[in-house]
Design an enzyme around this catalytic site. Structure first.
Site, PDB file in Angstrom:
ATOM      1  N   LYS A  22      25.014  80.508  57.703  1.00 40.79           N
ATOM      2  CA  LYS A  22      23.995  81.515  57.401  1.00 40.79           C
ATOM      3  C   LYS A  22      23.910  82.589  58.498  1.00 40.79           C
ATOM      4  O   LYS A  22      23.798  83.777  58.212  1.00 40.79           O
ATOM      5  CB  LYS A  22      22.656  80.805  57.224  1.00 40.79           C
ATOM      6  CG  LYS A  22      21.547  81.648  56.670  1.00 40.79           C
ATOM      7  CD  LYS A  22      20.302  80.826  56.385  1.00 40.79           C
ATOM      8  CE  LYS A  22      19.738  80.207  57.638  1.00 40.79           C
ATOM      9  NZ  LYS A  22      18.329  79.831  57.536  1.00 40.79           N
ATOM     10  N   ARG A  72       9.396  78.490  53.904  1.00 38.81           N
ATOM     11  CA  ARG A  72       9.971  77.162  54.063  1.00 38.81           C
ATOM     12  C   ARG A  72       9.421  76.174  53.045  1.00 38.81           C
ATOM     13  O   ARG A  72       9.858  75.033  52.987  1.00 38.81           O
ATOM     14  CB  ARG A  72       9.703  76.635  55.471  1.00 38.81           C
ATOM     15  CG  ARG A  72      10.421  77.426  56.544  1.00 38.81           C
ATOM     16  CD  ARG A  72      10.158  76.872  57.920  1.00 38.81           C
ATOM     17  NE  ARG A  72      10.850  75.617  58.159  1.00 38.81           N
ATOM     18  CZ  ARG A  72      12.132  75.524  58.527  1.00 38.81           C
ATOM     19  NH1 ARG A  72      12.852  76.613  58.671  1.00 38.81           N
ATOM     20  NH2 ARG A  72      12.676  74.352  58.736  1.00 38.81           N
ATOM     21  N   ARG A  92      31.549  67.410  66.736  1.00 38.57           N
ATOM     22  CA  ARG A  92      31.580  67.769  68.156  1.00 38.57           C
ATOM     23  C   ARG A  92      31.627  66.525  69.048  1.00 38.57           C
ATOM     24  O   ARG A  92      30.898  65.571  68.816  1.00 38.57           O
ATOM     25  CB  ARG A  92      30.345  68.617  68.499  1.00 38.57           C
ATOM     26  CG  ARG A  92      30.327  69.087  69.954  1.00 38.57           C
ATOM     27  CD  ARG A  92      29.394  70.234  70.192  1.00 38.57           C
ATOM     28  NE  ARG A  92      28.041  69.968  69.734  1.00 38.57           N
ATOM     29  CZ  ARG A  92      27.044  70.829  69.895  1.00 38.57           C
ATOM     30  NH1 ARG A  92      27.265  71.996  70.452  1.00 38.57           N
ATOM     31  NH2 ARG A  92      25.827  70.525  69.463  1.00 38.57           N
ATOM     32  N   ARG A 127      26.632  63.590  71.468  1.00 39.21           N
ATOM     33  CA  ARG A 127      25.181  63.676  71.636  1.00 39.21           C
ATOM     34  C   ARG A 127      24.507  63.062  70.411  1.00 39.21           C
ATOM     35  O   ARG A 127      25.077  63.077  69.319  1.00 39.21           O
ATOM     36  CB  ARG A 127      24.740  65.146  71.754  1.00 39.21           C
ATOM     37  CG  ARG A 127      25.291  65.857  72.976  1.00 39.21           C
ATOM     38  CD  ARG A 127      24.735  67.248  73.121  1.00 39.21           C
ATOM     39  NE  ARG A 127      24.439  67.874  71.824  1.00 39.21           N
ATOM     40  CZ  ARG A 127      23.951  69.098  71.696  1.00 39.21           C
ATOM     41  NH1 ARG A 127      23.698  69.831  72.755  1.00 39.21           N
ATOM     42  NH2 ARG A 127      23.716  69.620  70.491  1.00 39.21           N
ATOM     43  N   ARG A 147      19.009  64.995  58.967  1.00 45.29           N
ATOM     44  CA  ARG A 147      18.546  66.386  59.102  1.00 45.29           C
ATOM     45  C   ARG A 147      18.848  67.169  57.824  1.00 45.29           C
ATOM     46  O   ARG A 147      18.017  67.937  57.332  1.00 45.29           O
ATOM     47  CB  ARG A 147      19.240  67.036  60.309  1.00 45.29           C
ATOM     48  CG  ARG A 147      18.752  68.455  60.609  1.00 45.29           C
ATOM     49  CD  ARG A 147      18.899  68.809  62.070  1.00 45.29           C
ATOM     50  NE  ARG A 147      20.246  68.643  62.560  1.00 45.29           N
ATOM     51  CZ  ARG A 147      21.069  69.654  62.840  1.00 45.29           C
ATOM     52  NH1 ARG A 147      20.703  70.896  62.664  1.00 45.29           N
ATOM     53  NH2 ARG A 147      22.276  69.420  63.307  1.00 45.29           N
TER      54      ARG A 147
END
Length: 218
Positions: free
Chosen positions: A13, A89, A128, A162, A173
């Site tokens: 985005k 939202r 990652r 992480r 998420r």
């Protein structure tokens, strides 16, 4: 031209927002920037929002809505149009935006949804990994080590992820975002202004598809 930009984390985005701004010189309004600007300028609504943020509390919808109305009423928006990013939202905020537009004599022309399968986004976002020894950052898809399992910079064989980048965290998420976005997608689909763009393409092709939509309403 007034737009709203939607997309799950990792859908690209931000990249598309930059390209839209570069071509159409539209005012990009992200919720975070809007809050920071209003608080820095110490506007009445900005100070109200700061009161909640300083206490570590969520800013209530009615304050966020006031802030959006204040921002959309400014001259640069009247001259160039806006692109909202991060607002609305939820359904109540979407209804509030419709009222804000009506009050200001504006109209939301299009909602652009950069659509990517969440399973693909899990791969993008959880790829990652970091060298434990020197901190060099890699990505299993976009930027792997030259030799598998060996850090390019220091030669170490130890890597870690992480917590935020671990697949389960990423899945959770994305699930939260899907749940939040679904009522908005339905709302704007019924309104006839939702345009879903396939985000699982090369960046320039995604923008070409966005551009085709915008050219029709510009």
């Amino acid at each position: 031209m007034n737009l709203m930009l939607m997309g799950l984390p990792g859908a690209g985005k931000g990249t598309q927002a930059e390209k839209i701004v570069d071509k159409y010189h539209i005012i990009h309004i992200s919720t975070g920037d809007m809050f920071r600007e209003a608080m820095a300028n110490e506007t009445p609504v900005g100070l109200k929002a700061k009161g909640f943020i300083d206490k570590g509390e969520l800013v209530p919808d009615e304050v966020t809505n006031e802030l959006v109305k204040e921002r959309l009423g400014q001259d640069d928006v009247k001259q160039n149009g806006y692109m909202l990013d991060g607002f609305p939202r939820n359904l109540e905020q979407a209804k509030a935006l419709a009222q804000i537009n009506a009050d200001l004599g504006l109209k939301l022309d299009a909602v652009i949804d950069i659509d990517v399968d969440p399973a693909i986004l899990v791969e993008r976002l959880s790829g990652r990994f970091i060298c434990k020894n020197c901190g060099a950052t890699y990505h299993k898809l976009n930027h792997p080590t030259k030799v598998a399992g060996v850090c390019d910079r220091c030669g170490s064989h130890e890597f870690y992820q992480r917590e935020d980048d671990k697949p389960e965290t990423v899945k959770n998420r994305l699930a939260v975002n899907v749940k939040m976005n679904t009522p908005l997608i339905d709302f704007y689909q019924k309104d006839g202004i939702l345009h879903r763009i396939d985000g699982d393409q090369a960046i320039d092709q995604v923008f070409a598809d966005v551009d085709t939509v915008l050219n029709k309403i510009y």
